[in-house]
Design a protein around this motif. Structure first.
Motif, PDB file in Angstrom:
ATOM      1  N   HIS A   1       7.239  -7.250  23.039  1.00 13.18           N
ATOM      2  CA  HIS A   1       6.158  -7.597  23.961  1.00 13.18           C
ATOM      3  C   HIS A   1       6.211  -9.051  24.429  1.00 13.18           C
ATOM      4  CE1 HIS A   1       4.448  -9.114  20.221  1.00 13.18           C
ATOM      5  NE2 HIS A   1       3.678  -9.883  20.968  1.00 13.18           N
ATOM      6  N   THR A   2       6.924  -9.907  23.697  1.00  9.73           N
ATOM      7  CA  THR A   2       6.965 -11.317  24.090  1.00  9.73           C
ATOM      8  C   THR A   2       7.920 -11.604  25.243  1.00  9.73           C
ATOM      9  OG1 THR A   2       8.680 -11.867  22.457  1.00  9.73           O
ATOM     10  CG2 THR A   2       6.374 -12.067  21.749  1.00  9.73           C
ATOM     11  N   ASP A   3       8.893 -10.699  25.476  1.00 10.93           N
ATOM     12  CA  ASP A   3       9.854 -10.980  26.541  1.00 10.93           C
ATOM     13  C   ASP A   3      10.128  -9.791  27.461  1.00 10.93           C
ATOM     14  OD1 ASP A   3      11.243  -9.519  24.678  1.00 10.93           O
ATOM     15  OD2 ASP A   3      12.813 -10.992  24.364  1.00 10.93           O
ATOM     16  N   ALA A   4       9.327  -8.748  27.358  1.00  3.12           N
ATOM     17  CA  ALA A   4       9.491  -7.598  28.255  1.00  3.12           C
ATOM     18  C   ALA A   4       8.972  -7.952  29.646  1.00  3.12           C
ATOM     19  CB  ALA A   4       8.722  -6.394  27.712  1.00  3.12           C
ATOM     20  N   PRO A   5       9.569  -7.394  30.691  1.00  2.00           N
ATOM     21  CA  PRO A   5       9.042  -7.633  32.040  1.00  2.00           C
ATOM     22  C   PRO A   5       7.602  -7.131  32.130  1.00  2.00           C
ATOM     23  CG  PRO A   5      11.165  -6.515  32.130  1.00  2.00           C
ATOM     24  CD  PRO A   5      10.742  -6.538  30.698  1.00  2.00           C
ATOM     25  N   ARG A   6       6.760  -7.858  32.817  1.00  2.00           N
ATOM     26  CA  ARG A   6       5.356  -7.477  32.995  1.00  2.00           C
ATOM     27  C   ARG A   6       5.239  -6.381  34.056  1.00  2.00           C
ATOM     28  NH1 ARG A   6       3.767  -8.127  28.622  1.00  2.00           N
ATOM     29  NH2 ARG A   6       5.572  -9.234  27.944  1.00  2.00           N
ATOM     30  N   LEU A   7       4.417  -5.385  33.773  1.00  2.00           N
ATOM     31  CA  LEU A   7       4.162  -4.311  34.720  1.00  2.00           C
ATOM     32  C   LEU A   7       2.988  -4.686  35.608  1.00  2.00           C
ATOM     33  CD1 LEU A   7       4.439  -1.246  32.304  1.00  2.00           C
ATOM     34  CD2 LEU A   7       6.163  -2.100  33.892  1.00  2.00           C
ATOM     35  N   SER A   8       3.092  -4.380  36.879  1.00  5.14           N
ATOM     36  CA  SER A   8       2.020  -4.676  37.824  1.00  5.14           C
ATOM     37  C   SER A   8       1.217  -3.415  38.104  1.00  5.14           C
ATOM     38  CB  SER A   8       2.616  -5.201  39.128  1.00  5.14           C
ATOM     39  OG  SER A   8       1.627  -5.237  40.125  1.00  5.14           O
ATOM     40  N   PRO A   9      -0.105  -3.427  37.843  1.00  4.40           N
ATOM     41  CA  PRO A   9      -0.917  -2.244  38.142  1.00  4.40           C
ATOM     42  C   PRO A   9      -0.863  -1.869  39.621  1.00  4.40           C
ATOM     43  CG  PRO A   9      -2.189  -3.871  36.900  1.00  4.40           C
ATOM     44  CD  PRO A   9      -0.872  -4.496  37.264  1.00  4.40           C
ATOM     45  N   LYS A  10      -0.686  -2.843  40.488  1.00  4.80           N
ATOM     46  CA  LYS A  10      -0.632  -2.563  41.928  1.00  4.80           C
ATOM     47  C   LYS A  10       0.638  -1.801  42.307  1.00  4.80           C
ATOM     48  CE  LYS A  10      -3.347  -6.588  43.103  1.00  4.80           C
ATOM     49  NZ  LYS A  10      -3.358  -7.906  43.714  1.00  4.80           N
ATOM     50  N   ALA A  11       1.712  -2.049  41.565  1.00  8.28           N
ATOM     51  CA  ALA A  11       2.985  -1.400  41.870  1.00  8.28           C
ATOM     52  C   ALA A  11       3.134  -0.052  41.182  1.00  8.28           C
ATOM     53  CB  ALA A  11       4.140  -2.301  41.465  1.00  8.28           C
ATOM     54  N   GLY A  12       2.194   0.295  40.317  1.00  8.61           N
ATOM     55  CA  GLY A  12       2.330   1.540  39.553  1.00  8.61           C
ATOM     56  C   GLY A  12       3.253   1.283  38.381  1.00  8.61           C
ATOM     57  N   GLY A  13       4.002   2.279  37.990  1.00  4.38           N
ATOM     58  CA  GLY A  13       4.954   2.099  36.917  1.00  4.38           C
ATOM     59  C   GLY A  13       4.386   2.351  35.538  1.00  4.38           C
ATOM     60  N   PHE A  14       3.170   2.887  35.448  1.00  2.00           N
ATOM     61  CA  PHE A  14       2.611   3.231  34.149  1.00  2.00           C
ATOM     62  C   PHE A  14       2.956   4.666  33.835  1.00  2.00           C
ATOM     63  CE2 PHE A  14      -0.617  -0.078  35.455  1.00  2.00           C
ATOM     64  CZ  PHE A  14       0.021  -1.083  34.776  1.00  2.00           C
ATOM     65  N   PHE A  15       2.872   5.018  32.560  1.00  3.29           N
ATOM     66  CA  PHE A  15       3.298   6.336  32.121  1.00  3.29           C
ATOM     67  C   PHE A  15       2.156   7.052  31.423  1.00  3.29           C
ATOM     68  CE2 PHE A  15       6.794   3.295  31.871  1.00  3.29           C
ATOM     69  CZ  PHE A  15       7.675   3.868  32.758  1.00  3.29           C
ATOM     70  N   GLY A  16       2.443   8.260  31.001  1.00  2.00           N
ATOM     71  CA  GLY A  16       1.479   9.035  30.239  1.00  2.00           C
ATOM     72  C   GLY A  16       0.651   9.935  31.128  1.00  2.00           C
ATOM     73  N   PRO A  17      -0.062  10.869  30.507  1.00  2.00           N
ATOM     74  CA  PRO A  17      -0.827  11.841  31.284  1.00  2.00           C
ATOM     75  C   PRO A  17      -1.918  11.206  32.138  1.00  2.00           C
ATOM     76  CG  PRO A  17      -1.203  12.126  28.915  1.00  2.00           C
ATOM     77  CD  PRO A  17      -0.149  11.082  29.089  1.00  2.00           C
ATOM     78  N   ASP A  18      -2.472  10.077  31.672  1.00  2.00           N
ATOM     79  CA  ASP A  18      -3.527   9.431  32.457  1.00  2.00           C
ATOM     80  C   ASP A  18      -3.017   8.191  33.188  1.00  2.00           C
ATOM     81  OD1 ASP A  18      -3.152   7.728  30.357  1.00  2.00           O
ATOM     82  OD2 ASP A  18      -5.232   7.747  29.675  1.00  2.00           O
ATOM     83  N   GLY A  19      -1.705   7.946  33.144  1.00  2.00           N
ATOM     84  CA  GLY A  19      -1.133   6.790  33.830  1.00  2.00           C
ATOM     85  C   GLY A  19      -1.511   5.470  33.195  1.00  2.00           C
ATOM     86  N   ASN A  20      -1.874   5.494  31.916  1.00  2.30           N
ATOM     87  CA  ASN A  20      -2.388   4.295  31.268  1.00  2.30           C
ATOM     88  C   ASN A  20      -1.470   3.734  30.188  1.00  2.30           C
ATOM     89  OD1 ASN A  20      -4.454   2.504  31.432  1.00  2.30           O
ATOM     90  ND2 ASN A  20      -5.818   3.587  30.037  1.00  2.30           N
ATOM     91  N   LEU A  21      -0.324   4.346  29.954  1.00  3.08           N
ATOM     92  CA  LEU A  21       0.580   3.887  28.894  1.00  3.08           C
ATOM     93  C   LEU A  21       1.403   2.712  29.390  1.00  3.08           C
ATOM     94  CD1 LEU A  21       1.795   4.250  26.088  1.00  3.08           C
ATOM     95  CD2 LEU A  21       3.360   5.922  27.060  1.00  3.08           C
ATOM     96  N   GLN A  22       1.235   1.567  28.748  1.00  2.00           N
ATOM     97  CA  GLN A  22       1.938   0.351  29.128  1.00  2.00           C
ATOM     98  C   GLN A  22       2.733  -0.138  27.924  1.00  2.00           C
ATOM     99  OE1 GLN A  22      -0.679  -2.527  30.920  1.00  2.00           O
ATOM    100  NE2 GLN A  22      -2.087  -0.905  31.499  1.00  2.00           N
ATOM    101  N   LEU A  23       3.973   0.270  27.828  1.00  2.00           N
ATOM    102  CA  LEU A  23       4.796  -0.087  26.673  1.00  2.00           C
ATOM    103  C   LEU A  23       5.237  -1.547  26.714  1.00  2.00           C
ATOM    104  CD1 LEU A  23       7.025   3.095  26.430  1.00  2.00           C
ATOM    105  CD2 LEU A  23       4.987   2.537  25.105  1.00  2.00           C
TER     106      LEU A  23
END
Length: 59
Positions: A7-29
């Motif tokens: 988590h300290t060096d993973a690329p940050r996900l942008s909620p505006k760009a999408g890219g989340f996973f899971g059935p509710d789109g809320n999984l942010q690994l």
């Protein structure tokens, strides 16, 4: 091994760009230090590629 991403060096996900996973789109690994349940990935290990096996010599 080439490296480890956590988590300290993973690329940050942008909620505006999408890219989340899971059935509710809320999984942010790998986005923060929280581990909400057992079995959640906490790091990604990047191995070195294996050498291709040598082919036997032709008969």
């Amino acid at each position: 091994m080439i490296g480890v991403i956590d988590h300290t060096d993973a690329p940050r996900l942008s909620p505006k760009a999408g890219g989340f996973f899971g059935p509710d789109g809320n999984l942010q690994l790998l986005q923060d230090a929280a581990i909400p349940f057992a079995g959640r990935p906490i790091a990604l290990v990047i191995p070195r590629p294996r050498s291709r096996p040598k082919r036997p010599p032709p008969p």
